[in-house]
Write a protein that holds these residues in place. Structure first.
Motif, PDB file in Angstrom:
ATOM      1  N   ASP A 275       0.836  -1.188   0.000  1.00 27.64           N
ATOM      2  CA  ASP A 275       0.000   0.000   0.000  1.00 27.64           C
ATOM      3  C   ASP A 275       0.879   1.248   0.000  1.00 27.64           C
ATOM      4  O   ASP A 275       1.757   1.385   0.853  1.00 27.64           O
ATOM      5  CB  ASP A 275      -0.892  -0.004   1.243  1.00 27.64           C
ATOM      6  N   PRO A 276       0.695   2.167  -0.967  1.00 25.28           N
ATOM      7  CA  PRO A 276       1.623   3.295  -1.074  1.00 25.28           C
ATOM      8  C   PRO A 276       1.558   4.282   0.086  1.00 25.28           C
ATOM      9  O   PRO A 276       2.530   5.002   0.331  1.00 25.28           O
ATOM     10  CB  PRO A 276       1.197   3.973  -2.388  1.00 25.28           C
ATOM     11  N   VAL A 277       0.434   4.336   0.800  1.00 24.80           N
ATOM     12  CA  VAL A 277       0.323   5.265   1.927  1.00 24.80           C
ATOM     13  C   VAL A 277       0.755   4.598   3.224  1.00 24.80           C
ATOM     14  O   VAL A 277       1.552   5.141   3.988  1.00 24.80           O
ATOM     15  CB  VAL A 277      -1.122   5.806   2.058  1.00 24.80           C
TER      16      VAL A 277
ATOM     17  N   PRO B   4      -3.357   3.238  -7.162  1.00 25.53           N
ATOM     18  CA  PRO B   4      -4.332   3.773  -6.216  1.00 25.53           C
ATOM     19  C   PRO B   4      -3.654   4.300  -4.961  1.00 25.53           C
ATOM     20  O   PRO B   4      -2.729   3.667  -4.422  1.00 25.53           O
ATOM     21  CB  PRO B   4      -5.215   2.559  -5.901  1.00 25.53           C
ATOM     22  N   VAL B   5      -4.097   5.461  -4.499  1.00 28.05           N
ATOM     23  CA  VAL B   5      -3.568   6.058  -3.271  1.00 28.05           C
ATOM     24  C   VAL B   5      -4.746   6.339  -2.344  1.00 28.05           C
ATOM     25  O   VAL B   5      -5.637   7.118  -2.675  1.00 28.05           O
ATOM     26  CB  VAL B   5      -2.785   7.358  -3.559  1.00 28.05           C
ATOM     27  N   TRP B   6      -4.747   5.713  -1.182  1.00 27.48           N
ATOM     28  CA  TRP B   6      -5.860   5.751  -0.235  1.00 27.48           C
ATOM     29  C   TRP B   6      -5.616   6.874   0.772  1.00 27.48           C
ATOM     30  O   TRP B   6      -4.756   6.777   1.630  1.00 27.48           O
ATOM     31  CB  TRP B   6      -5.947   4.398   0.473  1.00 27.48           C
ATOM     32  N   LEU B   7      -6.374   7.955   0.653  1.00 27.93           N
ATOM     33  CA  LEU B   7      -6.246   9.105   1.550  1.00 27.93           C
ATOM     34  C   LEU B   7      -7.396   9.053   2.554  1.00 27.93           C
ATOM     35  O   LEU B   7      -8.560   8.994   2.167  1.00 27.93           O
ATOM     36  CB  LEU B   7      -6.283  10.406   0.750  1.00 27.93           C
ATOM     37  N   ASP B   8      -7.073   9.149   3.846  1.00 27.20           N
ATOM     38  CA  ASP B   8      -8.052   8.841   4.882  1.00 27.20           C
ATOM     39  C   ASP B   8      -7.806   9.731   6.091  1.00 27.20           C
ATOM     40  O   ASP B   8      -6.673   9.842   6.556  1.00 27.20           O
ATOM     41  CB  ASP B   8      -7.898   7.359   5.257  1.00 27.20           C
ATOM     42  N   VAL B   9      -8.875  10.374   6.601  1.00 30.58           N
ATOM     43  CA  VAL B   9      -8.697  11.220   7.783  1.00 30.58           C
ATOM     44  C   VAL B   9      -8.411  10.381   9.026  1.00 30.58           C
ATOM     45  O   VAL B   9      -7.977  10.911  10.046  1.00 30.58           O
ATOM     46  CB  VAL B   9      -9.912  12.137   8.028  1.00 30.58           C
TER      47      VAL B   9
ATOM     48  N   THR C  85      -9.299  16.546   9.430  1.00 30.87           N
ATOM     49  CA  THR C  85      -8.326  16.621   8.334  1.00 30.87           C
ATOM     50  C   THR C  85      -7.160  15.659   8.573  1.00 30.87           C
ATOM     51  O   THR C  85      -6.892  15.235   9.704  1.00 30.87           O
ATOM     52  CB  THR C  85      -7.759  18.044   8.177  1.00 30.87           C
ATOM     53  N   TRP C  86      -6.484  15.350   7.489  1.00 34.74           N
ATOM     54  CA  TRP C  86      -5.242  14.567   7.546  1.00 34.74           C
ATOM     55  C   TRP C  86      -4.399  14.948   6.346  1.00 34.74           C
ATOM     56  O   TRP C  86      -4.909  15.159   5.242  1.00 34.74           O
ATOM     57  CB  TRP C  86      -5.541  13.063   7.519  1.00 34.74           C
ATOM     58  N   ASP C  87      -3.082  15.074   6.562  1.00 30.33           N
ATOM     59  CA  ASP C  87      -2.160  15.501   5.511  1.00 30.33           C
ATOM     60  C   ASP C  87      -1.323  14.334   5.002  1.00 30.33           C
ATOM     61  O   ASP C  87      -0.822  13.521   5.791  1.00 30.33           O
ATOM     62  CB  ASP C  87      -1.229  16.596   6.025  1.00 30.33           C
ATOM     63  N   TRP C  88      -1.171  14.278   3.689  1.00 35.49           N
ATOM     64  CA  TRP C  88      -0.320  13.272   3.046  1.00 35.49           C
ATOM     65  C   TRP C  88       0.826  13.989   2.353  1.00 35.49           C
ATOM     66  O   TRP C  88       0.621  14.859   1.506  1.00 35.49           O
ATOM     67  CB  TRP C  88      -1.133  12.475   2.018  1.00 35.49           C
ATOM     68  N   GLU C  89       2.062  13.627   2.721  1.00 38.16           N
ATOM     69  CA  GLU C  89       3.231  14.142   2.015  1.00 38.16           C
ATOM     70  C   GLU C  89       3.441  13.269   0.789  1.00 38.16           C
ATOM     71  O   GLU C  89       3.669  12.065   0.900  1.00 38.16           O
ATOM     72  CB  GLU C  89       4.478  14.116   2.902  1.00 38.16           C
TER      73      GLU C  89
ATOM     74  N   THR D 106       2.214  18.652  -0.166  1.00 36.32           N
ATOM     75  CA  THR D 106       1.295  18.173   0.867  1.00 36.32           C
ATOM     76  C   THR D 106      -0.135  18.232   0.351  1.00 36.32           C
ATOM     77  O   THR D 106      -0.592  19.272  -0.126  1.00 36.32           O
ATOM     78  CB  THR D 106       1.406  19.028   2.144  1.00 36.32           C
ATOM     79  N   VAL D 107      -0.815  17.098   0.424  1.00 38.03           N
ATOM     80  CA  VAL D 107      -2.230  17.024   0.069  1.00 38.03           C
ATOM     81  C   VAL D 107      -3.027  16.814   1.352  1.00 38.03           C
ATOM     82  O   VAL D 107      -2.737  15.900   2.131  1.00 38.03           O
ATOM     83  CB  VAL D 107      -2.506  15.874  -0.920  1.00 38.03           C
ATOM     84  N   ARG D 108      -4.010  17.671   1.551  1.00 37.66           N
ATOM     85  CA  ARG D 108      -4.853  17.581   2.753  1.00 37.66           C
ATOM     86  C   ARG D 108      -6.223  17.047   2.375  1.00 37.66           C
ATOM     87  O   ARG D 108      -6.871  17.548   1.456  1.00 37.66           O
ATOM     88  CB  ARG D 108      -5.001  18.943   3.417  1.00 37.66           C
ATOM     89  N   VAL D 109      -6.664  16.007   3.071  1.00 37.50           N
ATOM     90  CA  VAL D 109      -8.012  15.498   2.884  1.00 37.50           C
ATOM     91  C   VAL D 109      -8.855  15.970   4.062  1.00 37.50           C
ATOM     92  O   VAL D 109      -8.415  15.911   5.214  1.00 37.50           O
ATOM     93  CB  VAL D 109      -8.026  13.958   2.734  1.00 37.50           C
ATOM     94  N   GLU D 110     -10.055  16.485   3.754  1.00 37.66           N
ATOM     95  CA  GLU D 110     -10.965  17.014   4.770  1.00 37.66           C
ATOM     96  C   GLU D 110     -12.299  16.285   4.682  1.00 37.66           C
ATOM     97  O   GLU D 110     -12.853  16.112   3.598  1.00 37.66           O
ATOM     98  CB  GLU D 110     -11.223  18.513   4.564  1.00 37.66           C
TER      99      GLU D 110
END
Length: 370
Positions: free
Chosen positions: A159-161, A240-245, A265-269, A342-346
């Motif tokens: 998993d890339p994250v 696929p990149v799974w972005l999750d708070v 929120t959660w930040d992904w570098e 930095t990508v922020r998911v809200e």
């Protein structure tokens, strides 16, 4: 504002698909029985429209005007890559408990290891989930049951994250590459793109169900895949990149939402740079939207707005509107991400009641660098 849910899920059993991986280490439920045969539908009958519309009689005081029937244009057909094949796989049956009082029935997460897959050495270009009864009819909240969520993972890909560091269930289940809730969003790649599935692969699936009805329900998950064999065409590969708070370190991909309005929120570098081809969100009842923003540039990448009750199937047996779709963002590209940004998911909710098992997820598909 989305409708307020009057019934609540049973606390303590509302485990997420990712959290279920931890449960799988102790007790793994394998695929229960053989899939039931799907009824073969008859050929569609099409009426001929060559005679033109019926003449309309003039209105009088005694006869109301005749209103011509309202017709709508057929939905546009999505273009497909040359050599595209289709395969439908049914999983189940799954027994969903009855609701008791004001508590919805809930299945515990079901983990299936080594599920049937559509192909190997192929590019998967569409994944369309559904939930059915044994006779092939659609099972949805208008008759009681709902697909709380399902998740597909690729065992032999990291998993890339989350990678392979603990605590994180993807260590055991592999790369999370597709998921949906009861909105049953189709994951459709633009022309020329696909998720590459190696010849040597192993998929796992986690499913969770709920039920408003006061009697138990038996349901199946059916997934229709479109794919292109590798020896037919070579498509551009998507990661696929799974972005999750509720990220990997929390072990579970659910989080608690307080009563009222709130945003988590959660930040992904970015460590998977490249052209973002598609994104889509997942939220629960009370969700307003899931949004991804490139904090480094200020660009809003995708605002996945939650929609409710768009068709009668998404109005439950208590007359409440439920989540029926979330906006998807697709382009070639939607945006381009650079390493180190930095990508922020809200994830935003508005609800009169606290929610113990909310989700705020955004899955992005990024063109793999050669």
């Amino acid at each position: 504002m989305p409708p307020i849910r009057k019934r609540v899920a049973v606390a303590g059993t509302a485990m997420s698909a990712v959290a279920a991986a931890v449960v799988a280490l102790v007790s793994v439920t394998t695929a229960p029985g053989k899939p039931a045969p799907r009824p073969v539908a008859g050929a569609a009958q099409h009426a001929a429209h060559t005679a033109g519309p019926e003449p309309t009689a003039p209105a009088t005081e005694d006869t109301p005007p005749v209103v011509p029937p309202v017709t709508s244009a057929p939905a546009p057909v999505r273009a497909k890559n040359p050599g595209t094949l289709t395969r439908t796989i049914r999983h189940g049956p799954y027994e969903v408990p009855a609701a008791v009082g004001d508590k919805d029935g809930r299945s515990r997460n079901i983990i299936e290891l080594g599920i049937e897959t559509p192909c190997g050495d192929c590019y998967i270009t569409s994944i369309k989930p559904d939930m059915l009864y044994a006779d092939g009819s659609v099972a949805n909240v208008d008759t009681g049951p709902g697909l709380h969520h399902f998740l597909l993972t690729n065992q032999f890909r990291s998993d890339p994250v989350c990678g392979r560091s603990l605590p994180n269930p993807s260590v055991f289940l592999g790369e999370r590459f597709a998921a949906a809730g009861n909105e049953r969003t189709e994951i459709a790649m633009p022309l020329g793109y696909g998720y590459y599935n190696d010849g040597l692969h192993r998929w796992n699936m986690a499913s969770d169900f709920m039920n408003h009805a006061e009697e138990p329900k038996t349901v199946y998950v059916e997934i229709t895949y479109e794919y292109v064999p590798d020896d037919v065409a070579e498509l551009k590969r998507l990661r696929p990149v799974w972005l999750d708070v509720a990220p990997c370190g929390s072990v579970r991909d659910i989080y608690e939402v307080p009563a009222g309005g709130s945003t988590e929120t959660w930040d992904w570098e970015v460590d998977v740079p490249g052209r973002v081809i598609g994104l889509g969100g997942h939220s629960h009842m009370g969700g307003v939207n899931v949004k991804a923003t490139n904090v480094s540039t200020g660009e809003v990448i995708c605002d996945s707005v939650v929609r409710y009750g768009e068709t009668p199937r998404y109005i439950n047996i208590h007359g409440e509107e439920e989540v029926s779709s979330l906006k998807r963002c697709i382009g070639t590209p939607v945006t381009t991400l650079e390493r180190g940004q930095t990508v922020r998911v809200e994830s935003t909710y508005e609800t009169d009641e606290a929610i113990p098992d909310a989700m705020g997820i955004m899955v992005a598909y990024i063109e793999e660098e050669e």
